[in-house]
Design a protein around this motif. Sequence first.
Motif, PDB file in Angstrom:
ATOM      1  N   ALA A  77       0.841  -1.205   0.000  1.00 14.91           N
ATOM      2  CA  ALA A  77       0.000   0.000   0.000  1.00 14.91           C
ATOM      3  C   ALA A  77       0.876   1.255   0.000  1.00 14.91           C
ATOM      4  CB  ALA A  77      -0.928  -0.006   1.220  1.00 14.91           C
ATOM      5  N   VAL A  78       1.911   1.260   0.856  1.00 15.07           N
ATOM      6  CA  VAL A  78       2.820   2.418   0.905  1.00 15.07           C
ATOM      7  C   VAL A  78       3.525   2.590  -0.443  1.00 15.07           C
ATOM      8  CG1 VAL A  78       4.969   3.302   1.922  1.00 15.07           C
ATOM      9  CG2 VAL A  78       3.179   2.382   3.408  1.00 15.07           C
ATOM     10  N   ALA A  79       3.986   1.491  -1.024  1.00 15.82           N
ATOM     11  CA  ALA A  79       4.684   1.557  -2.313  1.00 15.82           C
ATOM     12  C   ALA A  79       3.765   2.063  -3.416  1.00 15.82           C
ATOM     13  CB  ALA A  79       5.254   0.190  -2.671  1.00 15.82           C
ATOM     14  N   GLU A  80       2.501   1.669  -3.368  1.00 13.53           N
ATOM     15  CA  GLU A  80       1.540   2.124  -4.381  1.00 13.53           C
ATOM     16  C   GLU A  80       1.227   3.613  -4.207  1.00 13.53           C
ATOM     17  OE1 GLU A  80       0.045   0.499  -7.122  1.00 13.53           O
ATOM     18  OE2 GLU A  80       1.734  -0.816  -6.668  1.00 13.53           O
ATOM     19  N   VAL A  81       1.083   4.045  -2.952  1.00 12.30           N
ATOM     20  CA  VAL A  81       0.821   5.460  -2.678  1.00 12.30           C
ATOM     21  C   VAL A  81       1.928   6.333  -3.281  1.00 12.30           C
ATOM     22  CG1 VAL A  81       0.738   7.213  -0.833  1.00 12.30           C
ATOM     23  CG2 VAL A  81      -0.594   5.103  -0.613  1.00 12.30           C
TER      24      VAL A  81
END
Length: 244
Positions: A77-81
């Motif tokens: 999720a952090v990487a996608e954000v």
Amino acid sequence: MGMNFYNDRVVLNVLGGSLDNAREVYEAAEGHVAVGVLTADYPTVEAYVEDANRYMEVLEGNLSVGLGGGNPNQWRAVAEVAKYVKANHFNQAFCAVGWTRANLDGAPCHVNAMVAPSGTPGLVKVSTGPLSKDCEKPALVDADTVVAMAKEMGADSLKFFPMGGLKVADELKAVAEACGRNDFILEPTGGIDLDNFDEIMKIILDAGVPKVIPHVYSSIVDKATGNTRPEDVVTLMNKVKALV
């Protein structure tokens, strides 16, 4: 105020319980703070991104994209954000730093690499990912080598978590010395409060660490509202001014 994140020797990292609370703590810290909003609190990346844009405006970019209690299951999720929000600060499990850095597409954002105490000063646990964290034989690596690996992956700092306050002070000192030797940023995290803040910071600053981003979370959060207390942030800022 937005440039303080990159220029200051010490930048606080605290949680924003709401948009208004984020604004309050940002003002209380006179802009010398990255305010954490956790991906774990949102059902989707899209929902996070929508809110994050509002926070980015209020915080002049000083948003800290958080996992949520160091939960490595949130790494993706952090990487996608990172594709959509160029926040000043990203928290990431050691294994997923490269993925996150690539998704930032050259933006000069700060990404940390989450590592953990090992039980032995000078050795750091790098197996902090969703699968590796539970491995029977953790990956314990020399602190100087960990810094070199973190640099290679595109990390800007080591996030040392969970510390349990001063429980691993000797390990903290060793990892701080490695960061000092290698001109690398350190982010002490876990169990830091108004009482032990000075001692923890002194250990790190005395080791010659060029920049410190202490995460002060639950100890300054009002349990009833879920908001970070602005008056506690003012207290921390006064402590920082006395230290540096």
